[in-house]
Design an enzyme around this catalytic site. Structure first.
Site, PDB file in Angstrom:
ATOM      1  N   HIS A 137     -75.299  30.572  18.126  1.00  0.00           N
ATOM      2  CA  HIS A 137     -74.934  31.073  16.784  1.00  0.00           C
ATOM      3  C   HIS A 137     -73.963  30.080  16.126  1.00  0.00           C
ATOM      4  O   HIS A 137     -72.765  30.108  16.371  1.00  0.00           O
ATOM      5  CB  HIS A 137     -74.296  32.450  16.913  1.00  0.00           C
ATOM      6  CG  HIS A 137     -74.260  33.230  15.630  1.00  0.00           C
ATOM      7  ND1 HIS A 137     -74.471  32.654  14.393  1.00  0.00           N
ATOM      8  CD2 HIS A 137     -74.058  34.558  15.388  1.00  0.00           C
ATOM      9  CE1 HIS A 137     -74.385  33.586  13.456  1.00  0.00           C
ATOM     10  NE2 HIS A 137     -74.135  34.760  14.042  1.00  0.00           N
TER      11      HIS A 137
ATOM     12  N   ASN B 219     -72.937  31.799   9.700  1.00  0.00           N
ATOM     13  CA  ASN B 219     -72.257  33.009   9.208  1.00  0.00           C
ATOM     14  C   ASN B 219     -70.743  33.019   9.328  1.00  0.00           C
ATOM     15  O   ASN B 219     -70.113  34.064   9.411  1.00  0.00           O
ATOM     16  CB  ASN B 219     -72.812  34.255   9.918  1.00  0.00           C
ATOM     17  CG  ASN B 219     -74.246  34.542   9.522  1.00  0.00           C
ATOM     18  OD1 ASN B 219     -74.798  33.869   8.657  1.00  0.00           O
ATOM     19  ND2 ASN B 219     -74.861  35.502  10.151  1.00  0.00           N
TER      20      ASN B 219
ATOM     21  N   TYR C 288     -68.755  31.988  11.773  1.00  0.00           N
ATOM     22  CA  TYR C 288     -68.147  32.172  13.084  1.00  0.00           C
ATOM     23  C   TYR C 288     -67.698  30.814  13.637  1.00  0.00           C
ATOM     24  O   TYR C 288     -67.714  29.817  12.920  1.00  0.00           O
ATOM     25  CB  TYR C 288     -69.104  32.939  13.996  1.00  0.00           C
ATOM     26  CG  TYR C 288     -69.411  34.316  13.432  1.00  0.00           C
ATOM     27  CD1 TYR C 288     -68.380  35.228  13.195  1.00  0.00           C
ATOM     28  CD2 TYR C 288     -70.697  34.684  13.055  1.00  0.00           C
ATOM     29  CE1 TYR C 288     -68.623  36.476  12.625  1.00  0.00           C
ATOM     30  CE2 TYR C 288     -70.952  35.924  12.486  1.00  0.00           C
ATOM     31  CZ  TYR C 288     -69.921  36.821  12.271  1.00  0.00           C
ATOM     32  OH  TYR C 288     -70.165  38.045  11.697  1.00  0.00           O
TER      33      TYR C 288
END
Length: 359
Positions: free
Chosen positions: A177, A180, A182
């Site tokens: 990931h 977004n 993060y």
């Protein structure tokens, strides 16, 4: 004459045969149990959606420090591995393929979610605008602690350990990931990264953390079963970059050299390409592997994106959340779709989770 491709065309993802190009997007649902362990209910949820060409799980923290929301699953304890094994067994029994998304939220957390009330960590001590979801409701984000350079290898190691545990849990691969707002995204974009050491400043330095994490995860799985998710123009979680085309062209080149299985790019389908707009085409130029598009696609726009060669696969979030048999519904023309119940997106029980009807 060659037949034109669409969502229902099969796809070879480095030896993994996908029956369609319809991907279940990773979606946080906040249904994990005590100890952030995946539950039987979660196994049912993923099994219901196993008709996807590929399923990608909700974001899953690689360490207790990586937690940013209540009831999100982890991949750092034996109990969590056992919980995810129930999920992978259920999906495989139904003929599906599933990747685990590896996650560290960085500054998008709150002391109440951290061990011993510690501050969240980030590349730089910049307070994000907005509020954290905590067990006692919304609370203002705090100013995170800037990571010491000597701490960064430990977080890279956490991603590698999460990748090992994902293998033990029976997954077919993993997705890193990097989107977004993060931790990886925080290092990559200059709105959140003001470091002056080897992890800050020019894009080559800002992409270093992404590269090191990816190298570590590829060291566990091999490049053929590792994907990376990016969100070049998303402002979510108070993110920005002064030159997203340059930043993500470089990130795509780095990931191209590492030969990762795919890049999963979040950009609204309605957003225009070019300067000040969509970066996907820039990424497509710099990365030669499989591309997964995400960003409000429906049946028509998904088919068009694949037919044009703009992407190879398309991931669906809310549509798949509300329609566990989305591929069947798309095959029938995509007109008979359940209405998503937004009030039950995050947290709760089976209602608005596993009780959406199939055709």
């Amino acid at each position: 004459m060659a037949q034109s491709l669409d969502l229902f065309s099969s796809y070879q993802l480095n030896g993994l045969q996908l029956p369609s190009r319809i991907v279940l997007a990773p979606m946080t649902r906040n249904r994990a149990g005590q100890g952030n362990v995946p539950t039987e209910l979660m196994a049912t949820y993923y099994e219901q959606r196993a008709s996807a060409g590929l399923s990608i799980t909700e974001a899953t923290q690689v360490s207790p420090q990586g937690v940013g929301y209540p009831a999100t699953p982890g991949i750092h304890s034996d109990e969590q591995v056992a919980g995810w094994k129930r999920v992978t067994d259920a999906v495989h029994k139904s003929g599906g393929r599933i990747f685990l998304q590896l996650w560290h939220v960085g500054r998008i957390s709150h002391p109440s979610l951290q061990l011993n009330g510690a501050l969240p960590v980030a590349p730089s001590a910049i307070t994000p605008a907005g509020e954290a979801f905590t067990f006692t409701g919304l609370q203002k984000f705090v100013t995170p602690r800037a990571l010491e350079i000597g701490e960064i290898p430990g977080i890279v190691h956490d991603f590698a350990e999460g990748a090992k545990r994902a293998k033990a849990a029976g997954f077919d691969g993993v997705e890193i990931h990097g989107a977004n707002g993060y931790l990886i995204d925080q290092f990559l974009r200059d709105g959140a990264n003001k470091r002056t050491d080897a992890y800050g400043g020019p894009v080559e330095n800002r992409a270093r953390f992404l590269r090191e994490v990816t190298e570590a995860v590829v060291g566990v799985w091999g490049p053929d079963r590792v994907g990376v998710r990016l969100s070049p123009t998303s402002a979510f979680n108070d993110m920005s970059d002064s030159d997203p085309h340059k930043t993500f062209a470089h990130a795509a080149s780095v990931l191209n050299k590492l030969k990762v299985a795919y890049l999963h790019v979040i950009e609204p389908v309605a957003q225009k390409p070019g300067p000040g707009g969509r970066v996907s085409l820039t990424i497509r130029t710099n990365y030669r592997g499989t591309l997964i598009a995400n960003g409000g696609y429906d049946l028509k726009s998904g088919n068009a994106a694949i037919a044009s060669g703009e992407t190879d696969l398309v991931s669906y979030g809310v549509l798949f959340l509300a329609n566990p048999d989305l591929p069947v519904r798309f095959k029938r023309g995509g007109t008979e779709l359940n209405t998503p119940k937004q009030a039950t997106f995050y947290g709760g029980d089976s209602r608005g989770y596993t009780d959406y009807p199939t055709l």
